[in-house]
Write a protein that holds these residues in place. Structure first.
Motif, PDB file in Angstrom:
ATOM      1  N   ALA A 125      17.371  47.817  58.793  1.00 40.89           N
ATOM      2  CA  ALA A 125      17.224  46.421  59.214  1.00 40.89           C
ATOM      3  C   ALA A 125      17.646  46.291  60.662  1.00 40.89           C
ATOM      4  O   ALA A 125      18.553  46.988  61.119  1.00 40.89           O
ATOM      5  CB  ALA A 125      18.085  45.523  58.335  1.00 40.89           C
ATOM      6  N   SER A 126      16.963  45.397  61.376  1.00 41.93           N
ATOM      7  CA  SER A 126      17.218  45.253  62.805  1.00 41.93           C
ATOM      8  C   SER A 126      17.020  43.787  63.172  1.00 41.93           C
ATOM      9  O   SER A 126      15.937  43.243  63.011  1.00 41.93           O
ATOM     10  CB  SER A 126      16.212  46.151  63.543  1.00 41.93           C
ATOM     11  N   GLY A 127      18.073  43.135  63.639  1.00 38.29           N
ATOM     12  CA  GLY A 127      17.980  41.713  63.969  1.00 38.29           C
ATOM     13  C   GLY A 127      17.370  41.489  65.338  1.00 38.29           C
ATOM     14  O   GLY A 127      17.429  42.348  66.214  1.00 38.29           O
ATOM     15  N   LEU A 128      16.757  40.298  65.466  1.00 35.71           N
ATOM     16  CA  LEU A 128      16.191  39.906  66.758  1.00 35.71           C
ATOM     17  C   LEU A 128      17.171  38.947  67.425  1.00 35.71           C
ATOM     18  O   LEU A 128      17.384  37.841  66.942  1.00 35.71           O
ATOM     19  CB  LEU A 128      14.833  39.226  66.556  1.00 35.71           C
ATOM     20  N   CYS A 129      17.762  39.403  68.515  1.00 33.78           N
ATOM     21  CA  CYS A 129      18.718  38.593  69.274  1.00 33.78           C
ATOM     22  C   CYS A 129      18.002  38.084  70.528  1.00 33.78           C
ATOM     23  O   CYS A 129      17.130  38.760  71.068  1.00 33.78           O
ATOM     24  CB  CYS A 129      19.911  39.459  69.657  1.00 33.78           C
ATOM     25  N   HIS A 130      18.393  36.897  70.992  1.00 37.15           N
ATOM     26  CA  HIS A 130      17.748  36.347  72.189  1.00 37.15           C
ATOM     27  C   HIS A 130      17.854  37.304  73.380  1.00 37.15           C
ATOM     28  O   HIS A 130      16.974  37.354  74.247  1.00 37.15           O
ATOM     29  CB  HIS A 130      18.349  34.981  72.536  1.00 37.15           C
ATOM     30  N   THR A 131      18.930  38.069  73.407  1.00 37.23           N
ATOM     31  CA  THR A 131      19.115  39.060  74.477  1.00 37.23           C
ATOM     32  C   THR A 131      17.950  40.056  74.539  1.00 37.23           C
ATOM     33  O   THR A 131      17.568  40.507  75.615  1.00 37.23           O
ATOM     34  CB  THR A 131      20.450  39.805  74.253  1.00 37.23           C
ATOM     35  N   ASP A 132      17.386  40.388  73.380  1.00 36.60           N
ATOM     36  CA  ASP A 132      16.247  41.318  73.372  1.00 36.60           C
ATOM     37  C   ASP A 132      15.067  40.727  74.141  1.00 36.60           C
ATOM     38  O   ASP A 132      14.313  41.440  74.796  1.00 36.60           O
ATOM     39  CB  ASP A 132      15.807  41.617  71.935  1.00 36.60           C
ATOM     40  N   ILE A 133      14.925  39.409  74.027  1.00 35.54           N
ATOM     41  CA  ILE A 133      13.828  38.735  74.734  1.00 35.54           C
ATOM     42  C   ILE A 133      14.120  38.724  76.236  1.00 35.54           C
ATOM     43  O   ILE A 133      13.235  39.018  77.053  1.00 35.54           O
ATOM     44  CB  ILE A 133      13.628  37.304  74.193  1.00 35.54           C
ATOM     45  N   HIS A 134      15.377  38.417  76.584  1.00 34.97           N
ATOM     46  CA  HIS A 134      15.750  38.485  78.000  1.00 34.97           C
ATOM     47  C   HIS A 134      15.487  39.899  78.542  1.00 34.97           C
ATOM     48  O   HIS A 134      15.025  40.071  79.671  1.00 34.97           O
ATOM     49  CB  HIS A 134      17.229  38.148  78.194  1.00 34.97           C
ATOM     50  N   ALA A 135      15.793  40.906  77.733  1.00 34.56           N
ATOM     51  CA  ALA A 135      15.585  42.301  78.157  1.00 34.56           C
ATOM     52  C   ALA A 135      14.104  42.572  78.379  1.00 34.56           C
ATOM     53  O   ALA A 135      13.701  43.094  79.425  1.00 34.56           O
ATOM     54  CB  ALA A 135      16.141  43.264  77.099  1.00 34.56           C
ATOM     55  N   ALA A 136      13.290  42.179  77.396  1.00 35.50           N
ATOM     56  CA  ALA A 136      11.852  42.458  77.468  1.00 35.50           C
ATOM     57  C   ALA A 136      11.190  41.709  78.630  1.00 35.50           C
ATOM     58  O   ALA A 136      10.188  42.161  79.184  1.00 35.50           O
ATOM     59  CB  ALA A 136      11.184  42.079  76.146  1.00 35.50           C
ATOM     60  N   HIS A 137      11.778  40.563  79.003  1.00 33.80           N
ATOM     61  CA  HIS A 137      11.211  39.770  80.103  1.00 33.80           C
ATOM     62  C   HIS A 137      11.831  40.114  81.450  1.00 33.80           C
ATOM     63  O   HIS A 137      11.369  39.631  82.487  1.00 33.80           O
ATOM     64  CB  HIS A 137      11.390  38.269  79.815  1.00 33.80           C
TER      65      HIS A 137
END
Ligand SMILES: [Zn+2]
Ligand SMILES: [Zn+2]
Length: 336
Positions: free
Chosen positions: A34-46
């Motif tokens: 299992a792997s959660g989606l954190c807002h930080t991942d979006i900041h990273a991808a952007h």
């Protein structure tokens, strides 16, 4: 193995087939459950933040899975054991921060899903010393959000130094906020939950929030001041304005703990009321391994509830859109 990869900053992620990673000395390979989606991942991808990750990379720092191979020298973990891999993927263990219990401030730290490949994958590597054992009986899908959202808010409340007679404002009831409400209640505080969504305010009430503030309809600072002001406020929403209102809602001696990371965000701190009111503005970033162990301990004891919805990794880009639109009820957890 499959992984969701950021090929270029700001572009949708691409699911690709990659060879299984091989653990180096001191590392383990984990079969991610299992792997959660954190807002930080979006900041990273952007590439939102001043220090940008270098594509291609695999985001994800709420990875939970089973150790399947040990690198050289790893003796304290065993194959078949369930572990969690947090944002703090490695710290030096020698600097003043590491030695004083603040490994989260280590200048040499390596961040999972940012500086090294993370948990949006069927397999991942982790430094064994920073892979946190998950207690028996804890569902991996629940352990995932605890690995960042949980530990981050738990630590922020420690930093706020709250006590049982304090009024604590939690601004933003999402993946982080719904856990923050529960930790603040466990600490015995009176909790004011602030959000702009009926669903999220209802969720906060379900989880024990005492005061609900709909920031669309009333100014949170005014409401908090009606109660004498908050002893502490946690700014968890990715909205600059919410930081300012949380600050204005403090009582004398109150503490604003900044946690969310709006890109290029800034808050005006009025000197006069800060000096006369003795208020503090404090930043708080994730938590230590010990903090995470405590978060798991509370959950294993049945004292917290994790609200999440599971999705396949193949839906990663749709999930990112939903998080940005604010339509996700709590945490998205990818099931591998
Ligand atoms: Zn996170
Ligand atoms: Zn260090």
């Amino acid at each position: 193995m499959k992984a969701a990869v950021v090929k270029a900053l700001g572009e949708p992620l691409v699911i690709e087939e990659r060879p299984d990673p091989v653990p180096g000395p001191g590392q383990v390979r984990i079969r991610v459950e299992a792997s959660g989606l954190c807002h930080t991942d979006i900041h990273a991808a952007h590439g939102d933040w001043p220090v940008r990750p270098t594509p291609p990379f695999v985001p994800g720092h709420e990875g939970v899975g089973i150790v399947e191979e040990l690198g050289a020298g790893v003796t304290h973990l065993s194959v078949g054991q369930r572990v969690a891999v947090p944002w703090l993927g490695w710290a030096c263990g020698r600097c003043e921060h590491c030695l004083s219990g603040w490994e989260t401030l280590c200048e040499q730290q390596v961040n999972t899903g940012y500086g090294v490949d993370g948990a949006y994958a069927e397999k991942m590597l982790a430094h064994a010393d920073f892979a946190q054992p998950v207690p028996d009986g804890v569902d991996p899908r629940e352990a995932a959000p605890l690995t960042c959202a949980g530990v981050t808010t738990y630590k922020a409340l420690k930093v706020a130094g709250i006590g049982p007679t304090d009024l604590v404002a939690i601004s933003g009831i999402g993946g982080l906020g719904h856990l923050a409400v529960q930790y603040a209640k466990i600490a015995g505080a009176t909790v004011a939950a602030i959000d702009i969504s009926d669903d999220k305010l209802r969720l906060a009430a379900d989880l024990g929030a005492d005061i609900l503030i709909d920031a669309r309809k009333e100014d949170p600072a005014t409401v908090l001041q009606r109660y004498g002001g908050a002893h502490a406020a946690l700014a968890l929403a990715v909205s600059e304005e919410s930081f300012a209102t949380a600050l204005a809602g403090l009582r004398r001696g109150g503490r604003l703990v900044m946690v969310a990371l709006p890109a290029d965000g800034a808050v005006q701190v009025p000197i006069f009321s800060t000096v006369l009111g003795g208020t503090s503005v404090i930043g708080s970033i994730v938590g230590t391994r010990q903090d995470l162990a405590e978060v798991f301990q509370l959950h294993a004891a049945g004292r917290t509830r994790v609200i999440y919805e599971t999705r396949p990794l193949s839906s990663v880009n749709e999930c990112v859109d939903e998080v940005l639109k604010g339509t996700v009820k709590a945490r998205v957890v990818f099931e591998m």
